[in-house]
Structure formats: C-alpha cells, structure tokens
Design a protein around this motif. Structure first.
Motif, PDB file in Angstrom:
ATOM      1  N   GLY A  33     -25.988 -23.241  48.828  1.00 46.21           N
ATOM      2  CA  GLY A  33     -25.463 -21.843  48.038  1.00 46.21           C
ATOM      3  C   GLY A  33     -24.348 -21.448  48.506  1.00 46.21           C
ATOM      4  N   THR A  34     -23.140 -21.687  49.166  1.00 48.27           N
ATOM      5  CA  THR A  34     -22.199 -21.055  50.093  1.00 48.27           C
ATOM      6  C   THR A  34     -21.202 -21.131  48.326  1.00 48.27           C
ATOM      7  OG1 THR A  34     -22.370 -21.808  51.698  1.00 48.27           O
ATOM      8  CG2 THR A  34     -20.342 -20.594  51.052  1.00 48.27           C
ATOM      9  N   PRO A  35     -20.510 -19.772  47.966  1.00 47.18           N
ATOM     10  CA  PRO A  35     -19.590 -20.209  47.131  1.00 47.18           C
ATOM     11  C   PRO A  35     -18.411 -20.920  47.181  1.00 47.18           C
ATOM     12  CG  PRO A  35     -20.469 -17.833  46.899  1.00 47.18           C
ATOM     13  CD  PRO A  35     -21.222 -18.347  48.527  1.00 47.18           C
ATOM     14  N   THR A  36     -17.998 -21.453  46.142  1.00 46.07           N
ATOM     15  CA  THR A  36     -16.741 -22.424  46.765  1.00 46.07           C
ATOM     16  C   THR A  36     -15.992 -22.290  45.315  1.00 46.07           C
ATOM     17  OG1 THR A  36     -17.804 -24.145  45.979  1.00 46.07           O
ATOM     18  CG2 THR A  36     -17.594 -24.010  47.942  1.00 46.07           C
ATOM     19  N   PRO A  37     -14.884 -21.104  45.082  1.00 49.96           N
ATOM     20  CA  PRO A  37     -14.279 -20.429  44.066  1.00 49.96           C
ATOM     21  C   PRO A  37     -13.469 -21.678  44.051  1.00 49.96           C
ATOM     22  CG  PRO A  37     -13.806 -19.035  45.854  1.00 49.96           C
ATOM     23  CD  PRO A  37     -15.000 -19.508  45.907  1.00 49.96           C
ATOM     24  N   ASP A  38     -12.852 -22.099  44.539  1.00 49.62           N
ATOM     25  CA  ASP A  38     -11.495 -23.046  44.613  1.00 49.62           C
ATOM     26  C   ASP A  38     -11.830 -24.356  44.810  1.00 49.62           C
ATOM     27  OD1 ASP A  38      -9.890 -20.630  44.206  1.00 49.62           O
ATOM     28  OD2 ASP A  38      -9.774 -20.265  46.677  1.00 49.62           O
ATOM     29  N   GLN A  39     -13.723 -24.858  44.872  1.00 46.23           N
ATOM     30  CA  GLN A  39     -13.744 -26.592  44.934  1.00 46.23           C
ATOM     31  C   GLN A  39     -14.454 -26.432  43.671  1.00 46.23           C
ATOM     32  OE1 GLN A  39     -12.892 -29.381  46.970  1.00 46.23           O
ATOM     33  NE2 GLN A  39     -13.813 -29.670  45.766  1.00 46.23           N
ATOM     34  N   TRP A  40     -14.716 -27.406  42.619  1.00 47.96           N
ATOM     35  CA  TRP A  40     -15.980 -27.579  41.994  1.00 47.96           C
ATOM     36  C   TRP A  40     -16.878 -28.588  42.588  1.00 47.96           C
ATOM     37  CZ3 TRP A  40     -16.931 -25.075  37.710  1.00 47.96           C
ATOM     38  CH2 TRP A  40     -15.478 -24.923  36.784  1.00 47.96           C
ATOM     39  N   GLN A  41     -17.856 -28.206  42.873  1.00 42.10           N
ATOM     40  CA  GLN A  41     -18.540 -28.758  43.111  1.00 42.10           C
ATOM     41  C   GLN A  41     -20.158 -29.546  42.523  1.00 42.10           C
ATOM     42  OE1 GLN A  41     -19.495 -29.011  46.786  1.00 42.10           O
ATOM     43  NE2 GLN A  41     -18.285 -26.926  47.436  1.00 42.10           N
ATOM     44  N   ALA A  42     -20.482 -30.727  42.650  1.00 40.48           N
ATOM     45  CA  ALA A  42     -21.530 -31.268  41.867  1.00 40.48           C
ATOM     46  C   ALA A  42     -22.905 -32.197  43.274  1.00 40.48           C
ATOM     47  CB  ALA A  42     -21.266 -32.273  41.275  1.00 40.48           C
ATOM     48  N   ASN A  43     -23.975 -32.422  42.198  1.00 39.42           N
ATOM     49  CA  ASN A  43     -25.210 -32.824  43.484  1.00 39.42           C
ATOM     50  C   ASN A  43     -26.207 -33.466  42.548  1.00 39.42           C
ATOM     51  OD1 ASN A  43     -27.806 -31.108  42.937  1.00 39.42           O
ATOM     52  ND2 ASN A  43     -25.769 -29.466  43.987  1.00 39.42           N
ATOM     53  N   LEU A  44     -26.928 -34.368  43.218  1.00 43.52           N
ATOM     54  CA  LEU A  44     -27.800 -35.133  42.674  1.00 43.52           C
ATOM     55  C   LEU A  44     -29.104 -34.640  41.670  1.00 43.52           C
ATOM     56  CD1 LEU A  44     -28.446 -38.277  42.337  1.00 43.52           C
ATOM     57  CD2 LEU A  44     -30.084 -37.165  44.311  1.00 43.52           C
ATOM     58  N   CYS A  45     -28.859 -33.251  41.714  1.00 47.04           N
ATOM     59  CA  CYS A  45     -30.196 -32.551  41.422  1.00 47.04           C
ATOM     60  C   CYS A  45     -29.559 -32.007  39.774  1.00 47.04           C
ATOM     61  CB  CYS A  45     -30.819 -31.338  42.104  1.00 47.04           C
ATOM     62  SG  CYS A  45     -31.812 -31.953  43.234  1.00 47.04           S
ATOM     63  N   GLY A  46     -28.040 -31.507  39.590  1.00 46.45           N
ATOM     64  CA  GLY A  46     -27.947 -30.974  39.256  1.00 46.45           C
ATOM     65  C   GLY A  46     -27.383 -31.547  37.495  1.00 46.45           C
ATOM     66  N   GLY A  47     -27.630 -33.160  37.596  1.00 42.53           N
ATOM     67  CA  GLY A  47     -28.087 -33.574  35.995  1.00 42.53           C
ATOM     68  C   GLY A  47     -26.429 -34.759  36.208  1.00 42.53           C
ATOM     69  N   THR A  48     -25.480 -34.616  37.361  1.00 33.98           N
ATOM     70  CA  THR A  48     -24.596 -35.597  37.420  1.00 33.98           C
ATOM     71  C   THR A  48     -25.071 -37.043  37.678  1.00 33.98           C
ATOM     72  OG1 THR A  48     -22.839 -33.923  37.764  1.00 33.98           O
ATOM     73  CG2 THR A  48     -21.752 -36.076  38.124  1.00 33.98           C
ATOM     74  N   GLY A  49     -23.927 -37.844  36.874  1.00 32.46           N
ATOM     75  CA  GLY A  49     -24.552 -39.612  37.001  1.00 32.46           C
ATOM     76  C   GLY A  49     -24.014 -40.192  35.588  1.00 32.46           C
ATOM     77  N   PRO A  50     -24.429 -41.716  35.223  1.00 30.70           N
ATOM     78  CA  PRO A  50     -23.673 -42.154  35.309  1.00 30.70           C
ATOM     79  C   PRO A  50     -24.001 -42.141  33.186  1.00 30.70           C
ATOM     80  CG  PRO A  50     -25.376 -43.808  36.295  1.00 30.70           C
ATOM     81  CD  PRO A  50     -25.476 -42.856  36.737  1.00 30.70           C
ATOM     82  N   VAL A  51     -22.876 -41.998  32.059  1.00 27.67           N
ATOM     83  CA  VAL A  51     -23.077 -42.088  30.663  1.00 27.67           C
ATOM     84  C   VAL A  51     -23.763 -42.108  29.713  1.00 27.67           C
ATOM     85  CG1 VAL A  51     -22.207 -41.646  28.473  1.00 27.67           C
ATOM     86  CG2 VAL A  51     -20.738 -41.618  30.695  1.00 27.67           C
ATOM     87  N   ASP A  52     -24.953 -40.981  29.400  1.00 25.04           N
ATOM     88  CA  ASP A  52     -25.986 -41.669  28.916  1.00 25.04           C
ATOM     89  C   ASP A  52     -26.100 -40.602  27.453  1.00 25.04           C
ATOM     90  OD1 ASP A  52     -29.058 -41.338  28.074  1.00 25.04           O
ATOM     91  OD2 ASP A  52     -29.469 -41.559  29.847  1.00 25.04           O
ATOM     92  N   GLU A  53     -26.358 -41.881  26.166  1.00 23.56           N
ATOM     93  CA  GLU A  53     -25.683 -41.497  25.193  1.00 23.56           C
ATOM     94  C   GLU A  53     -27.287 -40.464  24.980  1.00 23.56           C
ATOM     95  OE1 GLU A  53     -26.345 -44.561  22.212  1.00 23.56           O
ATOM     96  OE2 GLU A  53     -24.498 -45.449  23.380  1.00 23.56           O
ATOM     97  N   GLN A  54     -28.034 -40.339  25.336  1.00 25.44           N
ATOM     98  CA  GLN A  54     -29.585 -39.223  24.686  1.00 25.44           C
ATOM     99  C   GLN A  54     -29.098 -37.929  24.814  1.00 25.44           C
ATOM    100  OE1 GLN A  54     -32.876 -40.481  25.567  1.00 25.44           O
ATOM    101  NE2 GLN A  54     -33.763 -37.993  25.452  1.00 25.44           N
ATOM    102  N   VAL A  55     -28.861 -38.021  26.132  1.00 27.88           N
ATOM    103  CA  VAL A  55     -27.831 -36.596  27.250  1.00 27.88           C
ATOM    104  C   VAL A  55     -26.258 -35.719  25.892  1.00 27.88           C
ATOM    105  CG1 VAL A  55     -26.978 -35.882  29.436  1.00 27.88           C
ATOM    106  CG2 VAL A  55     -29.062 -37.299  29.848  1.00 27.88           C
ATOM    107  N   SER A  56     -26.144 -36.899  26.139  1.00 24.44           N
ATOM    108  CA  SER A  56     -24.854 -37.023  25.355  1.00 24.44           C
ATOM    109  C   SER A  56     -24.897 -35.607  23.640  1.00 24.44           C
ATOM    110  CB  SER A  56     -23.600 -38.006  25.176  1.00 24.44           C
ATOM    111  OG  SER A  56     -23.165 -38.642  26.130  1.00 24.44           O
ATOM    112  N   SER A  57     -25.620 -36.725  23.173  1.00 27.78           N
ATOM    113  CA  SER A  57     -26.226 -36.139  22.124  1.00 27.78           C
ATOM    114  C   SER A  57     -27.242 -35.148  22.422  1.00 27.78           C
ATOM    115  CB  SER A  57     -27.028 -37.245  21.394  1.00 27.78           C
ATOM    116  OG  SER A  57     -27.770 -37.095  19.849  1.00 27.78           O
TER     117      SER A  57
END
Length: 198
Positions: free
Chosen positions: A120-144
């Motif tokens: 929960g710490t702000p990182t204004p100069d660094q993009w962050q991603a995690n497992l719960c955020g939704g990042t993962g292999p391309v999924d046609e349903q998600v893209s749609s």
C-alpha cells in the motif's frame, strides 16, 4: 490410573491443537485474492494495456518473497492510462506474496498496473503490479470486456528508452578511455624517440 489417563489425553489434545495452529500459520501468510470482475480491476488500475514481456530482472539474492522483480514490457496497445511503449513494472518475486512469478520472457500479457506497491506504499516513479490486480496471460474474453468497458485500445507513445538488446555489450562511452590510452601511448613513444635522437 484413571486420573493419569485423563491427564495424558488432555496433554495430547493440547499438543494436537498447537500442532494444528503451527501447521496452518504459513498458509495464512500466503497470497489470497478476492474475486474481482474485469470492471473492478480496471477501477483499481492506473494503467491497463496489452503487450509482451521482453525482460525479467529478478533479485540475485532473495531475502523475502516480497523482494521486487522488475518486468520490462513492450506494450502494443493501451486501454487506460498513459505510458510509453516500453514500461518497467515491479512485482513481488514470489506468488506467495502475490507476485507475478508465472510471467516469463516472450509471454504476451494483459497488464493492470498502478503506483502503489503490495504493502500500500505509494511509488509515483515506479509501476507496480501483482497477482490480485488481474495481470496475466492474454485472454480474449478479458480483451473483449476491456473494449466494451473502455472503448478501442490506443497505441502507446513511442519509447525513448534504448531497446533491451542494444544495451548488451560494450557501451559507446567505453571507447573514449580506450582512445585516450592510445593517444597517451603514442605521445610517450614520440617523446622517447625525440629524447634519444642524436
């Protein structure tokens, strides 16, 4: 005799309870994600895009599963936010701390990133991603779903960063010291020649 049996049973029950609590402690510290819809994931993210992982920079000496791994991603399109075509995204090293350890070079992914780390710490100069955020292999349903929620994706801004492949090898700046060394050697040789000239 009966008292000793009751006492023994009580001790065994107590030991069992301690054993159970000991055994379940690591599971409680593992990553646990709430089920979220694509719309909710979009709401949490500052950047939503699709691209290819071109580099994975994991720490050489891991102290904790929360240590950061940096993924370099070449974006093909962006639905939300602004970013250049090449972005660096940090994530915990292990999925035990909700990290993206399932991603590898060459993988095509959908990216949900923000400027807040897993703690929960702000990182204004660094993009962050995690497992719960939704990042993962391309999924046609998600893209749609992203097309429906946010409209057609846009092309990212051209990146000013040097391509990852071009960064390998001897940097151009290393040629300057080599040139200076060569000139110094030449001058020293000329000076010696002139000094010993009859």
């Amino acid at each position: 005799m009966r008292i000793s049996r009751i006492l023994g049973a009580s001790l065994l029950a107590g030991a069992g309870a301690v054993g159970l609590s000991w055994g379940t402690t690591p599971c409680a510290s593992a990553c646990s994600c709430a089920i979220s819809s694509t719309e909710e994931k979009v709401g949490f993210a500052d950047l939503v895009g699709e691209g290819t992982v071109i580099a994975v920079d994991a720490p050489s000496d891991v102290v904790s599963s929360a240590d950061g791994t940096v993924f370099t991603i070449e974006l093909d399109r962006i639905w939300k936010g602004e970013a250049s075509s090449i972005v660096e995204v940090q994530s915990p090293t292990s999925s035990a701390s909700c990290g993206l350890d399932g991603l590898s070079e060459g993988m095509e992914i959908v990216l949900f990133a923000g400027h807040t780390d897993i703690m929960g710490t702000p990182t204004p100069d660094q993009w962050q991603a995690n497992l719960c955020g939704g990042t993962g292999p391309v999924d046609e349903q998600v893209s749609s779903e992203l097309d429906q929620l946010l409209g057609a994706a846009q092309m990212p801004e051209p990146s000013t960063a040097a391509p990852v492949e071009a960064q390998a090898g001897v940097p151009g700046g290393a040629l300057i010291p080599l040139a200076l060394t060569g000139v110094s050697s030449l001058l020293a040789g000329l000076f010696t020649l002139l000094k010993h000239k009859p």
